[in-house]
Design an enzyme around this catalytic site. Structure first.
Site, PDB file in Angstrom:
ATOM      1  N   GLU A   1       0.827  -1.216   0.000  1.00 32.20           N
ATOM      2  CA  GLU A   1       0.000   0.000   0.000  1.00 32.20           C
ATOM      3  C   GLU A   1       0.861   1.267   0.000  1.00 32.20           C
ATOM      4  O   GLU A   1       2.078   1.214   0.195  1.00 32.20           O
ATOM      5  CB  GLU A   1      -0.957  -0.012   1.195  1.00 32.20           C
ATOM      6  CG  GLU A   1      -0.236  -0.157   2.520  1.00 32.20           C
ATOM      7  CD  GLU A   1      -0.660   0.883   3.514  1.00 32.20           C
ATOM      8  OE1 GLU A   1      -0.841   2.053   3.117  1.00 32.20           O
ATOM      9  OE2 GLU A   1      -0.800   0.516   4.697  1.00 32.20           O
TER      10      GLU A   1
ATOM     11  N   LYS B   1      -2.726  -1.159  14.597  1.00 28.83           N
ATOM     12  CA  LYS B   1      -1.773  -0.143  15.079  1.00 28.83           C
ATOM     13  C   LYS B   1      -1.963   0.069  16.588  1.00 28.83           C
ATOM     14  O   LYS B   1      -3.079   0.026  17.098  1.00 28.83           O
ATOM     15  CB  LYS B   1      -1.967   1.150  14.309  1.00 28.83           C
ATOM     16  CG  LYS B   1      -1.330   1.068  12.916  1.00 28.83           C
ATOM     17  CD  LYS B   1      -1.314   2.392  12.224  1.00 28.83           C
ATOM     18  CE  LYS B   1      -2.592   2.625  11.480  1.00 28.83           C
ATOM     19  NZ  LYS B   1      -2.706   1.905  10.215  1.00 28.83           N
TER      20      LYS B   1
HETATM   21  N1  PSU Z   1       0.530   0.779   8.548  1.00 29.73           N
HETATM   22  C1  PSU Z   1       1.537   1.612   8.956  1.00 29.73           C
HETATM   23  N2  PSU Z   1       1.366   2.948   8.760  1.00 29.73           N
HETATM   24  C2  PSU Z   1       0.228   3.476   8.202  1.00 29.73           C
HETATM   25  C3  PSU Z   1      -0.825   2.592   7.773  1.00 29.73           C
HETATM   26  C4  PSU Z   1      -0.609   1.245   7.980  1.00 29.73           C
HETATM   27  O1  PSU Z   1       2.556   1.156   9.470  1.00 29.73           O
HETATM   28  O2  PSU Z   1       0.121   4.700   8.068  1.00 29.73           O
HETATM   29  C5  PSU Z   1      -2.073   3.167   7.122  1.00 29.73           C
HETATM   30  C6  PSU Z   1      -2.838   2.129   6.281  1.00 29.73           C
HETATM   31  O3  PSU Z   1      -2.974   2.642   4.983  1.00 29.73           O
HETATM   32  C7  PSU Z   1      -4.187   2.005   6.964  1.00 29.73           C
HETATM   33  C8  PSU Z   1      -4.366   3.399   7.502  1.00 29.73           C
HETATM   34  O4  PSU Z   1      -5.202   1.609   6.076  1.00 29.73           O
HETATM   35  O5  PSU Z   1      -3.061   3.666   8.051  1.00 29.73           O
HETATM   36  C9  PSU Z   1      -5.477   3.469   8.536  1.00 29.73           C
HETATM   37  O6  PSU Z   1      -6.027   4.741   8.527  1.00 29.73           O
HETATM   38  P1  PSU Z   1      -7.441   5.021   9.273  1.00 29.73           P
HETATM   39  O7  PSU Z   1      -7.173   4.696  10.706  1.00 29.73           O
HETATM   40  O8  PSU Z   1      -7.727   6.488   9.042  1.00 29.73           O
HETATM   41  O9  PSU Z   1      -8.437   4.134   8.622  1.00 29.73           O
END
Ligand code: PSU
Ligand code: MN
Length: 305
Positions: free
Chosen positions: A28, A160
């Site tokens: 991604e 996360k």
């Molecule tokens: N993994 C990481 N860093 C990131 C992400 C994943 O180590 O920044 C990203 C991914 O693209 C995931 C997004 O889909 O963070 C989640 O964002 P949100 O919580 O706004 O859905």
């Protein structure tokens, strides 16, 4: 009018690998544009691709430019994306908005799954998935819904650490997403090896993860399989360091009234500052490690056919 298939621009190397049944791993781009600062973002993007290749698979980094969904970026494009300003963060709800404008957009887990799956890619590596936010009145990442509706294998280092991990695991259970943790009984804690939350399912190695994934996908239930791998021990943050930094960052975000799609990047950047950059080293290491694991999984999946 252009549908999803017409929007895809699959790189020649990826296209021929898919046609030949060779292993391909989707990567991604939101972690490049929003998750990590420059120049670490370039390093991790290149390193992830190199890890995929070293394990015998073809990398396909997914991003959006000028109304097209690129499946596979060359190094020049990768650099451009990593340095671009005003990159939109595209998820399922914002995919159309990202496609009707010019310039770069990065794909989150949800948008990457949509694009990769449409291109015929079955294995995808990210860092940590999005999930249920803590402290926010109601903020659940579209990553979780996507895992429930797009059948593929997604490799991550757990939700996360800024998230409510128990609530995220409950959500995945409700939505029918099998979660397999390789080699330990706890869900990995993203920056830390453990999260204190029991693994829904433990598998001993990558081959066992593939066995489970193949069986699940063959059932046609529609959901993805989430494979969780802990961050490499050498770069892992101690549990208490992670917890303190995350709690601080969340309290600061509430005070600064940060919410919506800005929240996750904001928290990741605050945790990096609060840990003096140690979280960046953990984040970089886990992303590259997940790419390598995903490539081996893609190889095993391709072999079995
Ligand atoms: N993994 C990481 N860093 C990131 C992400 C994943 O180590 O920044 C990203 C991914 O693209 C995931 C997004 O889909 O963070 C989640 O964002 P949100 O919580 O706004 O859905
Ligand atoms: Mn959100």
């Amino acid at each position: 009018m252009s549908g999803l298939a017409e929007r895809l621009m699959v790189a020649p190397e990826v296209r021929s690998a898919l046609a030949a049944g060779l292993p391909v791993v989707a990567l991604e781009s939101t972690l490049i544009s929003h998750g990590l600062p420059h120049p670490q973002n370039v390093e991790v993007a290149r390193r992830s691709e190199a890890e995929v290749r070293a394990a015998g698979a073809v990398p396909a980094t997914v991003a959006i430019r000028d109304g097209r969904i690129l499946i596979g970026l060359d190094d020049a494009s990768l650099l451009e994306l990593a340095r671009a300003a005003g990159v939109l963060k595209a998820a399922r709800p914002t995919l159309a908005a990202a496609l009707v404008r010019d310039g770069w957009a990065a794909t989150t887990v949800s948008a990457t799954m949509i694009a990769a799956s449409a291109a015929g890619i079955r294995v995808f590596a990210t860092g940590g998935i999005g999930g249920v936010h803590r402290g926010a009145p109601f903020d659940v990442s579209s990553d979780l819904e996507e895992l429930a509706r797009t059948p593929m294998v997604v490799v991550c280092a757990g939700p996360k650490a800024i998230l409510d991990v128990p609530a995220t695991m409950e959500y995945l259970e409700t939505r029918g997403v099998p979660v397999a943790v390789i080699g330990q009984d706890q869900v990995p804690g993203f920056y830390a090896r453990g999260s204190g939350v029991r693994a829904p399912q433990r598998v001993d190695d990558e081959a066992a993860a593939v066995g489970l994934a193949r069986a699940h996908l063959a059932l046609g239930l529609g959901s993805a399989v989430l494979v969780c791998v802990p961050v490499p021990a050498a770069e892992a943050l101690p549990d208490d360091v992670t917890r303190d930094a995350v709690e601080h960052a969340i309290a600061e975000a509430a005070m600064a009234r940060v919410h919506g799609p800005e929240l996750t990047p904001w928290l990741l950047a605050r945790v990096a500052a609060l840990t003096g950059g140690a979280s960046l080293r953990a984040n970089t290491a886990l992303i590259a490690n997940n790419a390598a694991v995903a490539a081996r999984i893609a190889g095993l999946l391709a072999q079995a056919e």
